[in-house]
Design a protein around this motif. Structure first.
Motif, PDB file in Angstrom:
ATOM      1  N   ARG A  12       7.952  12.824  65.177  1.00  0.00           N
ATOM      2  CA  ARG A  12       6.577  12.958  65.180  1.00  0.00           C
ATOM      3  C   ARG A  12       5.940  13.705  64.026  1.00  0.00           C
ATOM      4  O   ARG A  12       4.672  13.274  63.488  1.00  0.00           O
ATOM      5  N   ALA A  13       6.531  14.523  63.521  1.00  0.00           N
ATOM      6  CA  ALA A  13       5.965  15.335  62.348  1.00  0.00           C
ATOM      7  C   ALA A  13       5.929  14.382  61.132  1.00  0.00           C
ATOM      8  O   ALA A  13       4.895  14.198  60.260  1.00  0.00           O
ATOM      9  N   ALA A  14       6.760  13.404  60.990  1.00  0.00           N
ATOM     10  CA  ALA A  14       6.813  12.379  60.037  1.00  0.00           C
ATOM     11  C   ALA A  14       5.661  11.603  60.077  1.00  0.00           C
ATOM     12  O   ALA A  14       5.150  11.132  58.939  1.00  0.00           O
TER      13      ALA A  14
ATOM     14  N   ALA B 142       7.744  16.781  55.935  1.00  0.00           N
ATOM     15  CA  ALA B 142       7.201  16.976  57.351  1.00  0.00           C
ATOM     16  C   ALA B 142       8.348  17.198  58.166  1.00  0.00           C
ATOM     17  O   ALA B 142       8.347  18.300  59.168  1.00  0.00           O
ATOM     18  N   MET B 143       9.317  16.163  58.316  1.00  0.00           N
ATOM     19  CA  MET B 143      10.477  16.368  59.153  1.00  0.00           C
ATOM     20  C   MET B 143      11.334  17.541  58.745  1.00  0.00           C
ATOM     21  O   MET B 143      12.016  18.234  59.623  1.00  0.00           O
ATOM     22  N   LEU B 144      11.617  17.843  57.503  1.00  0.00           N
ATOM     23  CA  LEU B 144      12.430  18.968  57.029  1.00  0.00           C
ATOM     24  C   LEU B 144      11.792  20.219  57.438  1.00  0.00           C
ATOM     25  O   LEU B 144      12.558  21.018  58.060  1.00  0.00           O
ATOM     26  N   THR B 145      10.324  20.428  57.506  1.00  0.00           N
ATOM     27  CA  THR B 145       9.561  21.660  57.893  1.00  0.00           C
ATOM     28  C   THR B 145       9.943  21.440  59.727  1.00  0.00           C
ATOM     29  O   THR B 145       9.975  22.623  60.180  1.00  0.00           O
ATOM     30  N   ALA B 146       9.566  20.399  60.310  1.00  0.00           N
ATOM     31  CA  ALA B 146       9.630  20.652  61.531  1.00  0.00           C
ATOM     32  C   ALA B 146      11.049  20.856  62.215  1.00  0.00           C
ATOM     33  O   ALA B 146      11.302  21.445  62.988  1.00  0.00           O
ATOM     34  N   ALA B 147      12.108  20.462  61.476  1.00  0.00           N
ATOM     35  CA  ALA B 147      13.511  20.715  61.619  1.00  0.00           C
ATOM     36  C   ALA B 147      13.822  22.324  61.480  1.00  0.00           C
ATOM     37  O   ALA B 147      14.257  22.971  62.572  1.00  0.00           O
ATOM     38  N   PHE B 148      13.137  22.928  60.487  1.00  0.00           N
ATOM     39  CA  PHE B 148      13.243  24.396  60.424  1.00  0.00           C
ATOM     40  C   PHE B 148      12.574  24.959  61.638  1.00  0.00           C
ATOM     41  O   PHE B 148      13.202  25.981  62.057  1.00  0.00           O
ATOM     42  N   ALA B 149      11.493  24.755  61.951  1.00  0.00           N
ATOM     43  CA  ALA B 149      10.742  25.140  63.017  1.00  0.00           C
ATOM     44  C   ALA B 149      11.500  25.142  64.402  1.00  0.00           C
ATOM     45  O   ALA B 149      11.602  25.994  65.274  1.00  0.00           O
TER      46      ALA B 149
END
Length: 188
Positions: free
Chosen positions: A31-33, A120-127
């Motif tokens: 969803r972030a993507a 955005a996906m990389l940041t969401a994954a980190f979160a």
């Protein structure tokens, strides 16, 4: 995790292991993507999920592509390394840009939009506590890989996103001085 904390502290995690992200984590990452900047709402990105035994098949595709590029077989050590590339993580997302003719949105902006979706996906994954990193390299741009992935003529691979459980705690994000990168423009 707070949004700014994730944005300020995200780092790539190169050592990944099982398990892959859960379905709930995947949905948050995916969803972030879909919130990436996207001029004219073209939604030029799409992503293939590769996991399980399909990773081995992707390795075989990588080897065929590398050998076609080499005009013959690779040395055995290079073959093994190429076959093992997709086994670095339990889940790989292939980031693809669907290039579309548009009077106001050149192809570069469409690739940048896909890049924004990946970030955005990389940041969401980190979160979400999921380890992730983005790789490209010659195989991302290889026509044998594109064909093997079933890409249309107007589609391009913009990278492979590896996702999994961090094998060790992520490193600390380096602290960079914003003044080294941001300045005020002074008109001549």
């Amino acid at each position: 995790m707070e949004a700014l904390e994730a944005l300020h502290n995200r780092v790539s995690v190169g050592k990944l292991t099982d398990p892959a992200p859960t379905e709930a984590q995947r949905q948050n990452i995916f969803r972030a993507a879909l919130r990436a900047a996207d001029h004219a709402a073209l939604r030029p990105w799409r992503f293939l999920q590769v996991e399980g035994e399909e990773r081995r098949k992707l390795g075989e595709l990588f080897l065929r592509a590398a050998e076609a590029e080499n005009n013959g077989p690779l040395p055995e050590a290079k073959q093994e390394k190429t076959l093992a590339m997709p086994l670095r993580a339990p889940l790989i997302l292939v980031a693809i840009t669907r290039l579309q003719e548009h009077p106001k949105v050149p192809y570069i902006e469409q690739h940048l939009s896909t890049g924004g979706a990946v970030q955005a996906m990389l940041t969401a994954a980190f979160a979400e506590g999921v380890g992730a990193y983005w790789r490209t390299g010659p195989l991302a741009y290889n026509p044998v890989v594109a064909e093997g992935l079933g890409l249309a003529e107007n589609e391009r691979v913009d990278g492979f996103i590896y996702l999994g459980t961090p094998a060790k705690p992520p490193r600390q994000a380096p602290v960079l001085a914003t003044d080294d990168f941001f300045s005020h423009w002074k008109a001549p």
